[in-house]
Design a protein around this motif. Structure first.
Motif, short mmCIF file in Angstrom:
data_model
loop_
_atom_site.label_atom_id
_atom_site.label_comp_id
_atom_site.label_asym_id
_atom_site.label_seq_id
_atom_site.Cartn_x
_atom_site.Cartn_y
_atom_site.Cartn_z
N GLU A 137 -21.16 6.99 12.96
CA GLU A 137 -22.01 6.25 12.03
C GLU A 137 -22.35 7.13 10.81
N ARG A 138 -22.66 8.39 11.07
CA ARG A 138 -22.94 9.29 9.95
C ARG A 138 -21.72 9.46 9.07
N ALA A 139 -20.54 9.58 9.71
CA ALA A 139 -19.31 9.72 8.94
C ALA A 139 -19.06 8.49 8.09
N LEU A 140 -19.30 7.31 8.69
CA LEU A 140 -19.11 6.08 7.92
C LEU A 140 -20.12 6.01 6.79
N GLY A 141 -21.34 6.44 7.04
CA GLY A 141 -22.35 6.44 5.99
C GLY A 141 -21.92 7.27 4.80
N PRO B 49 -7.39 10.98 14.44
CA PRO B 49 -7.29 11.30 15.88
C PRO B 49 -6.69 10.15 16.68
N LEU B 50 -7.07 8.91 16.37
CA LEU B 50 -6.48 7.76 17.06
C LEU B 50 -4.98 7.71 16.79
N LEU B 51 -4.58 7.93 15.56
CA LEU B 51 -3.18 7.87 15.18
C LEU B 51 -2.36 8.90 15.95
N ARG B 52 -2.92 10.09 16.14
CA ARG B 52 -2.21 11.13 16.87
C ARG B 52 -2.10 10.82 18.35
N ARG B 53 -3.09 10.09 18.86
CA ARG B 53 -3.11 9.78 20.28
C ARG B 53 -2.14 8.64 20.65
N ILE C 266 -10.86 0.40 12.04
CA ILE C 266 -9.63 -0.21 11.53
C ILE C 266 -9.97 -1.30 10.52
N ALA C 267 -10.98 -2.11 10.83
CA ALA C 267 -11.38 -3.18 9.91
C ALA C 267 -11.88 -2.60 8.59
N ILE C 268 -12.63 -1.49 8.67
CA ILE C 268 -13.14 -0.87 7.44
C ILE C 268 -11.99 -0.27 6.64
N THR D 84 0.83 -1.20 0.00
CA THR D 84 0.00 0.00 0.00
C THR D 84 0.87 1.26 0.00
N SER D 85 0.54 2.22 -0.85
CA SER D 85 1.31 3.47 -0.92
C SER D 85 0.96 4.36 0.26
N GLU D 86 1.89 5.19 0.66
CA GLU D 86 1.66 6.09 1.79
C GLU D 86 0.53 7.10 1.52
N PRO D 87 0.45 7.69 0.32
CA PRO D 87 -0.67 8.62 0.08
C PRO D 87 -2.03 7.95 0.21
N TRP D 88 -2.17 6.75 -0.33
CA TRP D 88 -3.45 6.04 -0.24
C TRP D 88 -3.75 5.66 1.21
N LEU D 89 -2.74 5.25 1.95
CA LEU D 89 -2.92 4.93 3.36
C LEU D 89 -3.39 6.17 4.13
N ALA D 90 -2.76 7.31 3.87
CA ALA D 90 -3.15 8.55 4.55
C ALA D 90 -4.59 8.93 4.20
N GLU D 91 -4.97 8.75 2.94
CA GLU D 91 -6.33 9.09 2.52
C GLU D 91 -7.36 8.20 3.21
N VAL D 92 -7.09 6.91 3.28
CA VAL D 92 -8.03 5.99 3.92
C VAL D 92 -8.14 6.28 5.42
N LEU D 93 -7.02 6.58 6.07
CA LEU D 93 -7.06 6.92 7.49
C LEU D 93 -7.92 8.17 7.72
N GLU D 94 -7.82 9.12 6.82
CA GLU D 94 -8.63 10.34 6.94
C GLU D 94 -10.11 10.03 6.74
N ARG D 95 -10.41 9.22 5.73
CA ARG D 95 -11.80 8.93 5.39
C ARG D 95 -12.48 8.10 6.48
N THR D 96 -11.74 7.26 7.15
CA THR D 96 -12.32 6.41 8.20
C THR D 96 -12.19 7.02 9.59
N ARG D 97 -11.79 8.29 9.66
CA ARG D 97 -11.71 9.03 10.93
C ARG D 97 -10.76 8.37 11.93
#
Length: 605
Positions: free
Chosen positions: A514-518, A459-463, A487-489, A443-456
């Motif tokens: 849930e709304r964000a995931l929707g 904040p966990l990563l920073r913590r 994480i699973a999503i 997995t490329s770093e840009p795509w990983l960063a995008e998915v982490l952003e999209r799945t919210r």
């Protein structure tokens, strides 16, 4: 429970040798050194005879004394090196066996593993391979070396005195008869002991798998009793095995002692009658003492080999179980292309005489958009997704991806095009990055960063103290249920799937997430086929189409508005999820002013 039989066409012994064959050079080298040490020991009584003759005859004894010391040193040095090589080879054998077994286990079909006890499977990887380790190396070497050393000792004893040798042979033959009579009992007791250990592991695994439930219900003592009962059964079986092995050992020691006493008596009489020199009697007695080692070695090797063959039967029992063919590589270039899914008259029964989990399902899902699957508990919703992933095979009918039966797809290629999120959203022990990139290591770093952003997950990563490289603990113990779900999503989205299967992904998310995931799912559904098992109405209403299942059958397909008007089952499910009393079509009742939120929910229907 997996069967305790060897793979078709192979006996336990040939299967055992297949584990040894790749490591034959190391084993043969170690065995040769040990045999050389045995020869050095074998020559010592003859040198002792020469030394006694020199001392009693007044001839120089320096040469036999030096020869005796040299033989002692040689036997020690080569024996130690030989044993070291054998032990090294044993470690390589057990590593090969465990790799082969783990690879096979991970390729078993889901239905097979569902019907097995995980603790018993783990016991085969750990305990049984340890038994195999000894049987495939030291026990085999002991058998061969013991036979050769006994043969050499017998030849030299025949040169010293054939009469005394005849006495010893009678005792050895009696010992052989006793040992052969004990072999079936030792083998059977060994199998039962290993099965009992596997059963204990299965009980313990079930208890630890529900550890919080056990604690919450105060069931520690109850579960402890269950594990203790399994442990006692293993202890009982182990005692039976130990009894027969000990009997074989006692018979060996008794045979050597009886032989020594008889030889001492007969030999003393022959010395008194001048029919045998004292030096020959001493040498003969030394050979008799020497024989105790190879005989014990031979019997121990034989009994250990029986336990090893029992382990081989259990290990090779895995080879008889149905496994998946993952030999063809995945076509990663097509992984992101959307797909169409079609169920053609699909039925599924786990047993021929069992109930239908799915019954004549005929359904077509278009290549893009969100399809929600709803229905009462036990309707077959999760099973529907499992058939697409080929976790199960339909009893009748066929499941098609892009017009092609999933059974005709190479499994690796099929699953490369599917992202799958289980309801439990399991997280494995390891780092956050390990869990996110499972099966997607490139997995490329840009795509990983995008998915982490999209799945919210940012904040966990920073913590987390070490970010992506933070260990998440056993089963993600350091994470909340919602974090594990996200994480699973994210793991599924990183695969850039053409088909995304979600089994109740919002079950552990709060309203905001849930709304964000929707929103994420709606965005993905524009270019990807998304099928989601859902229970929350807020999730279902966003779907382009809704499939209503009941008792394994498709009851209706349509939009939310269509189904509220035309499907009593769906309308009742929707009302229940809104915590309203709507079970029939009564939307015209005026809202109750005491429940404004409930009124707005009803209006949404």
């Amino acid at each position: 429970m997996p069967p305790n039989t060897c793979a078709a066409g192979r006996t336990p012994l040939t299967s055992l040798l297949s584990y040894v064959r790749p490591h034959a050079p190391g084993l043969l080298g170690g065995a040769a050194l040990m045999f050389l040490g045995g020869l050095a020991n074998l020559a010592q009584p003859m040198v002792v005879k020469s030394l006694i003759d020199a001392l009693t005859g007044g001839t120089p004894y320096r040469e036999p004394m030096l020869a005796l010391v040299s033989l002692l040193l040689l036997s020690v040095v080569v024996g130690v090196w030989g044993m070291y090589l054998v032990e090294l080879t044993a470690e390589s054998v057990v590593l090969t066996a465990r790799r082969r077994l783990v690879t096979r286990l991970l390729r078993l079909r889901v239905a097979v593993v569902d019907g097995a006890e995980p603790g018993d499977l783990m016991s085969r990887v750990t305990g049984d391979t340890t038994q195999l380790r000894a049987a495939a190396t030291s026990n085999v070497v002991d058998l061969v070396a013991g036979i050769l050393q006994i043969a050499g000792a017998v030849v030299l004893m025949a040169r010293l005195d054939p009469v005394l040798l005849a006495v010893v042979m009678v005792v050895l033959l009696l010992l052989a008869a006793v040992t052969l009579a004990l072999v079936p009992r030792i083998r059977r007791a060994g199998e039962q002991a290993q099965e009992a250990v596997g059963g204990m592991g299965a009980v313990l695994e079930r208890t630890l798998g529900a550890f919080r439930t056990v604690k919450a219900n105060g069931a520690e003592e109850q579960q402890a009793r269950a594990v203790h009962a399994a442990a006692r059964q293993a202890w009982r079986r182990g005692r039976q095995a130990a009894r027969w092995v000990s009997l074989a050992g006692v018979a060996t020691g008794l045979a050597v002692q009886v032989a020594f006493l008889v030889v001492l008596g007969v030999g003393g009489a022959r010395v008194a009658a001048d029919e045998l020199p004292v030096s020959a009697l001493v040498a003969f007695l030394l050979y008799l003492f020497y024989l105790g080692g190879p005989v014990t070695q031979l019997v121990g090797g034989f009994t250990g080999l029986q336990a090893g063959l029992a382990a081989v039967r259990r290990i090779d029992g895995i080879a008889d179980l149905a496994a998946e063919d993952l030999s063809r590589p995945a076509d990663r270039d097509r992984a992101g292309a959307p797909v169409t899914v079609r169920f053609r008259d699909v039925s599924l029964r786990h047993r021929p005489d069992g109930p239908a989990i799915l019954d004549r399902v005929d359904l077509r899902l278009s290549s893009t958009g969100l399809t929600a699957v709803v229905g009462p508990s036990g309707a077959g919703k999760t099973t529907l997704l499992a058939l697409v992933e080929r976790f199960y095979e339909p009893t009748t009918g066929q499941v098609e991806i892009d017009g092609r039966d999933v059974r005709e797809w190479p499994l690796a290629e099929l699953r490369a095009r599917i992202g799958y999120v289980e309801q439990e959203a399991p997280v494995l022990s390891g780092t956050l990055l390990d869990n996110l990139t499972m099966g997607s290591a490139r997995t490329s770093e840009p795509w990983l960063a995008e998915v982490l952003e999209r799945t919210r997950l940012v904040p966990l990563l920073r913590r987390l103290p070490d970010g992506l490289h933070t260990a998440v603990g056993h089963r993600g113990a350091s994470l909340s249920g919602g974090e594990r779900q996200r994480i699973a999503i994210a793991r599924a989205l990183l695969r850039r799937p053409g088909l995304l299967l979600l089994d109740e992904p919002t079950s552990q998310l709060d309203a905001m997430n849930e709304r964000a995931l929707g929103q994420i799912v709606a965005d993905v559904a524009r270019t990807t086929t998304v099928v989601m098992v859902a229970h929350r109405l807020s999730t279902v209403t966003r779907a382009d189409r809704i499939v209503v299942l009941e008792a394994g059958r498709v009851r209706a397909v349509g939009t939310h508005a269509d189904l509220v008007d035309g499907c009593d089952l769906y309308r009742g499910l929707a009302a229940t999820q809104l915590l309203t009393g709507i079970g029939t079509r009564q939307p015209k009742q005026s809202p109750d002013a005491r429940h404004p939120q409930q009124s707005s929910d009803i209006a949404a229907i």
